[in-house]
Design a protein around this motif. Structure first.
Motif, PDB file in Angstrom:
ATOM      1  N   ARG A 263       0.852  -1.188   0.000  1.00 25.27           N
ATOM      2  CA  ARG A 263       0.000   0.000   0.000  1.00 25.27           C
ATOM      3  C   ARG A 263       0.894   1.245   0.000  1.00 25.27           C
ATOM      4  O   ARG A 263       1.618   1.520   0.965  1.00 25.27           O
ATOM      5  N   ARG A 264       0.855   1.975  -1.082  1.00 22.95           N
ATOM      6  CA  ARG A 264       1.643   3.196  -1.256  1.00 22.95           C
ATOM      7  C   ARG A 264       0.751   4.259  -1.902  1.00 22.95           C
ATOM      8  O   ARG A 264      -0.205   3.937  -2.606  1.00 22.95           O
ATOM      9  N   HIS A 265       1.114   5.520  -1.673  1.00 23.38           N
ATOM     10  CA  HIS A 265       0.336   6.624  -2.230  1.00 23.38           C
ATOM     11  C   HIS A 265       1.245   7.505  -3.087  1.00 23.38           C
ATOM     12  O   HIS A 265       2.250   8.028  -2.605  1.00 23.38           O
TER      13      HIS A 265
ATOM     14  N   SER B  66      -2.232   3.692  -4.532  1.00 24.42           N
ATOM     15  CA  SER B  66      -3.282   4.695  -4.751  1.00 24.42           C
ATOM     16  C   SER B  66      -2.648   5.929  -5.395  1.00 24.42           C
ATOM     17  O   SER B  66      -1.510   6.279  -5.093  1.00 24.42           O
TER      18      SER B  66
ATOM     19  N   THR C 148      -3.250  10.029  -6.676  1.00 18.70           N
ATOM     20  CA  THR C 148      -4.012  11.276  -6.666  1.00 18.70           C
ATOM     21  C   THR C 148      -3.385  12.240  -7.662  1.00 18.70           C
ATOM     22  O   THR C 148      -2.164  12.419  -7.663  1.00 18.70           O
TER      23      THR C 148
ATOM     24  N   ALA D 188       1.942  11.500   1.232  1.00 16.86           N
ATOM     25  CA  ALA D 188       2.374  10.844  -0.009  1.00 16.86           C
ATOM     26  C   ALA D 188       3.648  10.066   0.252  1.00 16.86           C
ATOM     27  O   ALA D 188       4.532  10.522   0.984  1.00 16.86           O
ATOM     28  N   ASP D 189       3.736   8.888  -0.344  1.00 21.85           N
ATOM     29  CA  ASP D 189       4.976   8.123  -0.317  1.00 21.85           C
ATOM     30  C   ASP D 189       5.910   8.549  -1.440  1.00 21.85           C
ATOM     31  O   ASP D 189       7.126   8.348  -1.363  1.00 21.85           O
TER      32      ASP D 189
END
Length: 390
Positions: free
Chosen positions: A144-146, A173, A175, A229-230
């Protein structure tokens, strides 16, 4: 009499024809040729989004510069140019060294605005920095990373479309932040509408009317909010590098070097500028896209030769008539979508089909293979989408 010195600064899309004909140019004009580039390879912008999407490998989308230099008898200096001393006719390198020239051709690209507030982000300009985003995606796998993409223009949107289609990134994910009221505001409305709908259908978040103020280890700073954010991709458009203005050359309000239709500086007949960092007289509104830089390449090659020829004959290179750069009346643009289809865009016309993706792949491979000898890069559509369907 000492040979004339041609200095090429930046191994970009526009300088490749000049670099690829350096031996013939040196023999014809009695010149030595040196390339200064901070990178040993060129990242081809037309294929990079699909590399992020897992369609191509890094080898597929880059052109090594050293083999071209070796073949063409060009001295290669891997260093970053930080200054131009026009009085001494020298380019200043980051380590303090200086490279002399009689004629210099710059193709160093543009930079993203707002970078001082986004040191923690991956920038899209210069393009080679995108390698860091590729590493992040490869390491993310199913975790799971953004990922936050700042800028919903063509570059940011095409990246988002390709990344969200990767079946191995099911934990990622995405954005997209766009300050305007639609994605791809520079393209036909239907392209941006389709992209926003597709990204949302894939689970991405699209935030319109949202301007980022900066990015750090904590995430992206928005008015009154920090978005965790990653990884952050900073795809905020283009401004010129400070080198030209610092050297006293005329630049636009965005820092782009002003050149005539022959890509020659309006201030100095020995200085040529092409690609994203040039503003061509009468063509100031041209978008910073690779198709224009590629079309400038043969013009740059011919006009640099003209300048060397003039100097060899004792003439002022600023007075030599040059071949004009004539951009496409309507610049064609092919965008990948993360699906087995592509958009073809020319002015207000926008078409999308599978056949256009095949056309895009053929055009991209043909161009990149001109400058490197390797097996033709192949698309991995069948394997990738078979895996996605499970």
């Amino acid at each position: 009499m000492s040979p004339l010195r041609l200095l090429i600064v930046g191994g970009g899309h526009a300088s490749l024809p000049l670099l690829g004909h350096a031996r013939r140019l040196a023999e014809a004009e009695g010149a030595t040729v040196t390339l200064v580039s901070d990178r040993s390879e060129l990242w081809y912008s037309g294929m990079t989004p699909e590399w992020l999407g897992g369609v191509y490998t890094q080898t597929d989308v880059t052109i090594p510069l050293a083999p071209i230099c070796e073949r063409e008898g060009v001295r290669f200096v891997q260093a970053r140019a930080v200054g131009l001393d026009r009085d001494a006719r020298e380019v200043v390198l980051a380590d303090g060294r200086r490279e002399p020239y009689d004629v210099v051709a710059f193709d160093i690209g543009a930079v993203n605005p707002g970078r001082a507030d986004a040191e923690a982000a991956v920038w899209t300009k210069p393009l080679w920095r995108i390698e860091a985003l590729g590493r992040f995606l490869d390491e993310a796998g199913g975790a799971r990373r953004h990922l936050v993409i700042v800028g919903g223009g063509a570059a940011g949107t095409e990246t988002a479309l390709n990344v969200t289609a990767r079946p191995d990134l099911h934990g990622l994910s995405v954005t997209v932040l766009e300050p305007g009221q639609r994605l791809c505001p520079e393209l036909p409305t239907r392209v941006g509408a389709w992209a926003a709908e597709t990204l949302r259908r894939r689970g991405a978040t699209v935030r319109l009317g949202t301007r980022a103020e900066g990015a750090d280890a904590g995430g992206v700073h928005l008015p009154g909010e920090v978005l965790p954010a990653d990884a952050v991709l900073w795809a905020t458009g283009s401004v010129g590098p400070p080198l030209f203005g610092d050297a006293g050359l005329s630049v636009t309000e965005r820092g782009l070097a002003r050149v005539d239709v022959g890509l020659r500086s309006v201030d100095d007949g020995r200085v040529f500028v092409a690609g994203d960092s040039a503003s061509v007289a009468g063509r100031e509104a041209l978008p910073r896209i690779g198709v224009h830089a590629v079309k400038q390449g043969p013009v740059l090659r011919e006009n640099v030769a003209q300048a060397l020829r003039a100097l060899g004959a004792g003439h002022d290179p600023a007075r030599v008539p040059l071949r004009p750069f004539r951009p496409y009346p309507v610049a064609p643009l092919l965008l990948s979508t993360g699906e087995p289809s592509a958009w073809w865009i020319a002015g207000p016309v926008a078409l999308k089909s599978r056949l256009l993706l095949r056309l895009k792949h053929a055009v991209d491979r043909r161009w990149i293979e001109r400058y490197r000898s390797a097996d033709t890069a192949g698309s991995r559509w069948d394997a990738r989408h078979a895996a996605a369907r499970g």
